[in-house]
Scaffold this motif. Structure first.
Motif, PDB file in Angstrom:
ATOM      1  N   ASP A 302      60.322 162.605  -4.483  1.00 46.85           N
ATOM      2  CA  ASP A 302      59.063 161.878  -4.281  1.00 46.85           C
ATOM      3  C   ASP A 302      59.268 160.650  -3.395  1.00 46.85           C
ATOM      4  OD1 ASP A 302      57.674 163.676  -5.838  1.00 46.85           O
ATOM      5  OD2 ASP A 302      57.785 162.464  -7.668  1.00 46.85           O
ATOM      6  N   ALA A 303      60.386 159.984  -3.576  1.00 44.74           N
ATOM      7  CA  ALA A 303      60.664 158.786  -2.766  1.00 44.74           C
ATOM      8  C   ALA A 303      60.788 159.157  -1.291  1.00 44.74           C
ATOM      9  CB  ALA A 303      61.944 158.105  -3.250  1.00 44.74           C
ATOM     10  N   TYR A 304      61.506 160.233  -1.001  1.00 43.32           N
ATOM     11  CA  TYR A 304      61.651 160.629   0.407  1.00 43.32           C
ATOM     12  C   TYR A 304      60.313 161.096   0.968  1.00 43.32           C
ATOM     13  CZ  TYR A 304      63.666 162.083   4.754  1.00 43.32           C
ATOM     14  OH  TYR A 304      63.939 162.161   6.094  1.00 43.32           O
ATOM     15  N   ALA A 305      59.543 161.796   0.156  1.00 46.30           N
ATOM     16  CA  ALA A 305      58.224 162.247   0.602  1.00 46.30           C
ATOM     17  C   ALA A 305      57.318 161.065   0.932  1.00 46.30           C
ATOM     18  CB  ALA A 305      57.582 163.121  -0.478  1.00 46.30           C
ATOM     19  N   ASP A 306      57.517 159.967   0.207  1.00 43.56           N
ATOM     20  CA  ASP A 306      56.667 158.788   0.395  1.00 43.56           C
ATOM     21  C   ASP A 306      57.100 157.937   1.587  1.00 43.56           C
ATOM     22  OD1 ASP A 306      54.622 156.804  -0.575  1.00 43.56           O
ATOM     23  OD2 ASP A 306      56.433 155.574  -0.767  1.00 43.56           O
ATOM     24  N   HIS A 307      58.405 157.680   1.719  1.00 46.28           N
ATOM     25  CA  HIS A 307      58.821 156.725   2.749  1.00 46.28           C
ATOM     26  C   HIS A 307      60.166 157.069   3.405  1.00 46.28           C
ATOM     27  CE1 HIS A 307      60.195 155.205  -1.235  1.00 46.28           C
ATOM     28  NE2 HIS A 307      61.342 155.059  -0.588  1.00 46.28           N
ATOM     29  N   GLY A 308      60.613 158.310   3.228  1.00 44.90           N
ATOM     30  CA  GLY A 308      61.894 158.688   3.814  1.00 44.90           C
ATOM     31  C   GLY A 308      61.856 158.765   5.336  1.00 44.90           C
ATOM     32  N   LYS A 309      62.965 158.409   5.968  1.00 47.68           N
ATOM     33  CA  LYS A 309      63.089 158.491   7.421  1.00 47.68           C
ATOM     34  C   LYS A 309      64.434 159.105   7.773  1.00 47.68           C
ATOM     35  CE  LYS A 309      60.232 154.392   8.305  1.00 47.68           C
ATOM     36  NZ  LYS A 309      60.187 153.018   8.878  1.00 47.68           N
ATOM     37  N   LEU A 310      64.467 159.836   8.863  1.00 48.83           N
ATOM     38  CA  LEU A 310      65.708 160.431   9.319  1.00 48.83           C
ATOM     39  C   LEU A 310      66.667 159.344   9.794  1.00 48.83           C
ATOM     40  CD1 LEU A 310      64.287 163.424  11.393  1.00 48.83           C
ATOM     41  CD2 LEU A 310      65.168 163.484   9.049  1.00 48.83           C
ATOM     42  N   GLY A 311      67.894 159.413   9.336  1.00 51.72           N
ATOM     43  CA  GLY A 311      68.905 158.453   9.766  1.00 51.72           C
ATOM     44  C   GLY A 311      69.730 159.005  10.912  1.00 51.72           C
ATOM     45  N   THR A 312      70.870 158.414  11.129  1.00 50.45           N
ATOM     46  CA  THR A 312      71.781 158.894  12.170  1.00 50.45           C
ATOM     47  C   THR A 312      72.309 160.266  11.786  1.00 50.45           C
ATOM     48  OG1 THR A 312      72.497 156.633  12.619  1.00 50.45           O
ATOM     49  CG2 THR A 312      73.913 158.406  13.435  1.00 50.45           C
ATOM     50  N   PRO A 313      72.227 161.247  12.678  1.00 49.29           N
ATOM     51  CA  PRO A 313      72.748 162.585  12.356  1.00 49.29           C
ATOM     52  C   PRO A 313      74.214 162.511  11.936  1.00 49.29           C
ATOM     53  CG  PRO A 313      71.473 162.653  14.389  1.00 49.29           C
ATOM     54  CD  PRO A 313      71.618 161.206  14.023  1.00 49.29           C
ATOM     55  N   VAL A 314      74.572 163.307  10.956  1.00 43.39           N
ATOM     56  CA  VAL A 314      75.929 163.282  10.423  1.00 43.39           C
ATOM     57  C   VAL A 314      76.975 163.475  11.521  1.00 43.39           C
ATOM     58  CG1 VAL A 314      77.558 164.539   8.944  1.00 43.39           C
ATOM     59  CG2 VAL A 314      75.288 163.966   8.087  1.00 43.39           C
ATOM     60  N   THR A 315      76.691 164.339  12.474  1.00 45.06           N
ATOM     61  CA  THR A 315      77.674 164.656  13.519  1.00 45.06           C
ATOM     62  C   THR A 315      77.987 163.463  14.420  1.00 45.06           C
ATOM     63  OG1 THR A 315      75.851 165.541  14.843  1.00 45.06           O
ATOM     64  CG2 THR A 315      77.147 167.117  13.567  1.00 45.06           C
ATOM     65  N   GLN A 316      77.203 162.402  14.305  1.00 44.94           N
ATOM     66  CA  GLN A 316      77.469 161.193  15.099  1.00 44.94           C
ATOM     67  C   GLN A 316      78.122 160.086  14.287  1.00 44.94           C
ATOM     68  OE1 GLN A 316      73.865 159.937  17.138  1.00 44.94           O
ATOM     69  NE2 GLN A 316      73.299 162.042  17.626  1.00 44.94           N
ATOM     70  N   THR A 317      78.550 160.415  13.061  1.00 44.06           N
ATOM     71  CA  THR A 317      79.050 159.367  12.152  1.00 44.06           C
ATOM     72  C   THR A 317      80.545 159.461  11.860  1.00 44.06           C
ATOM     73  OG1 THR A 317      78.625 160.695  10.161  1.00 44.06           O
ATOM     74  CG2 THR A 317      76.801 159.308  10.968  1.00 44.06           C
ATOM     75  N   TYR A 318      81.226 160.433  12.424  1.00 46.38           N
ATOM     76  CA  TYR A 318      82.603 160.702  11.992  1.00 46.38           C
ATOM     77  C   TYR A 318      83.542 159.516  12.194  1.00 46.38           C
ATOM     78  CZ  TYR A 318      80.989 165.579  11.941  1.00 46.38           C
ATOM     79  OH  TYR A 318      80.295 166.731  11.699  1.00 46.38           O
ATOM     80  N   ASP A 319      83.465 158.869  13.337  1.00 47.07           N
ATOM     81  CA  ASP A 319      84.368 157.735  13.609  1.00 47.07           C
ATOM     82  C   ASP A 319      84.115 156.590  12.625  1.00 47.07           C
ATOM     83  OD1 ASP A 319      85.510 159.130  15.669  1.00 47.07           O
ATOM     84  OD2 ASP A 319      84.427 158.077  17.267  1.00 47.07           O
TER      85      ASP A 319
END
Length: 368
Positions: A302-319
């Motif tokens: 419900d929380a994501y449905a209300d105000h969730g936003k896409l963050g940085t894609p996982v594939t760009q977080t490895y470093d």
């Protein structure tokens, strides 16, 4: 943006939205069907704690409890009748999602008895029995990722039974789980079995990692330790996805894929945020990657449905994730000890919940 669009966008990014909950009330009230229709929910996970709560809080199980008592069933048998009944009905509700995804989604998970977590053959036998009892193609048998159960994962997959591997905390164990899955596929192919409809997910736990490591950072009580809080769970999961990408790029995997094998998707588990100081959608927003599953408690959904936003894609977080884990090691956090403690605690909690479930059902039987 409506709640539906928030979750639809998450699905478009390759994240399957699953619900980490099940009850007979949710099934019979139409609540599960509504979540599937309105909230992009295409799967359900269960565990002993979920069933213990469902059965003790509802009278919808009373008639079945009475019937089991009349038949002279043991408490263990009664629990299995109650839980497989719910899982079978949930499988039927989600069957359209299974059919439309060629069996990939629409899955409902049921766990082997957690008391068998160190028993290879016992887990093997119960996986077969549960598959037979529920008798639905869109079922997942949940098997813990203990060292003892890795051979059971391979054997279960080799029999053509779809598996949700649960309680994964460490990168090393996750790699062993992926190896167990590939070995099961290879064995099935060698035996002449079909790979059609055979699926698997690997449940990598997230928030519990932060809870354990944050407690250790608090004990260090330095500014650097304070700044490192709340980063480990995501970093650990992000590096797990990197390990997954390495496996599906391997020649070993490509040979299986050519024979029709499906990837074992990473499933982000324990995604309800435990610390109220952290964003309540962080384990969803920052774990967006293709071919993943995020199983959420309804509050988190419900929380994501209300105000969730896409963050940085996982594939760009490895470093960044690797740097975080190095920083934690420099602060004195013993990763190997952390993941061992988490696995031991996870097994202990599920076994405790299982005993509580048995006790609750026994009380219901005695009262009838």
């Amino acid at each position: 943006m409506s709640s539906n669009k928030q979750l639809q966008e998450l699905s478009k990014q390759g994240v399957a939205v699953w619900l980490d909950d099940l009850s007979r009330e949710r099934i019979q009230s139409g609540g599960l069907a509504k979540l599937a229709k309105d909230m992009s929910v295409v799967g359900v996970t269960t565990n002993p704690t979920i069933f213990q709560g469902a059965i003790t809080k509802s009278d919808l199980y009373d008639e079945q409890v009475r019937e089991c008592k009349r038949l002279g069933m043991t408490i263990d048998e009664t629990v299995r009748m109650l839980t497989t009944h719910d899982v079978r009905d949930a499988c039927d509700i989600l069957r359209p999602a299974a059919d439309s995804s060629n069996g990939r989604d629409g899955r409902v998970s049921i766990e082997v008895d957690p008391r068998r977590a160190r028993d290879t053959e016992g887990t093997n036998a119960e996986a077969r029995t549960l598959w037979w009892m529920v008798n639905r193609p869109n079922l997942f048998i949940k098997i813990p990722a203990t060292v003892e159960c890795l051979p059971a994962i391979t054997a279960t997959i080799a029999r053509g039974i779809s598996v949700n591997v649960t309680l994964i905390f460490s990168l090393e164990r996750y790699k062993a789980v992926m190896d167990a899955y590939l070995s099961g596929l290879e064995q099935r192919v060698a035996d002449g079995g079909s790979l059609e409809g055979l699926e698997s997910v690997a449940s990598f736990f997230v928030s519990r990692v932060d809870t354990e490591i944050d407690n250790r950072l608090d004990a260090i009580a330095s500014d650097d330790a304070k700044a490192a809080r709340g980063k480990a769970g995501l970093a650990n999961a992000q590096l797990a996805y990197q390990a997954y990408e390495e496996v599906i790029a391997s020649d070993r995997w490509k040979a299986l894929a050519a024979k029709g094998a499906h990837v074992q998707r990473p499933l982000w588990a324990s995604t309800g945020v435990k610390n109220p100081d952290y964003p309540d959608t962080m384990y969803i927003s920052d774990l967006v990657a293709p071919d993943t599953v995020n199983t959420m408690p309804e509050k988190t959904l419900d929380a994501y449905a209300d105000h969730g936003k896409l963050g940085t894609p996982v594939t760009q977080t490895y470093d960044t994730a690797a740097a975080t884990m190095k920083e934690l090691a420099a602060l004195g956090i013993d990763y190997d000890d952390v993941v061992k403690v988490l696995e031991d605690e996870g097994l202990e909690k599920f076994e405790k919940s299982w005993h509580e479930l048995l006790d609750s059902v026994k009380a219901e039987v005695d009262a009838k």
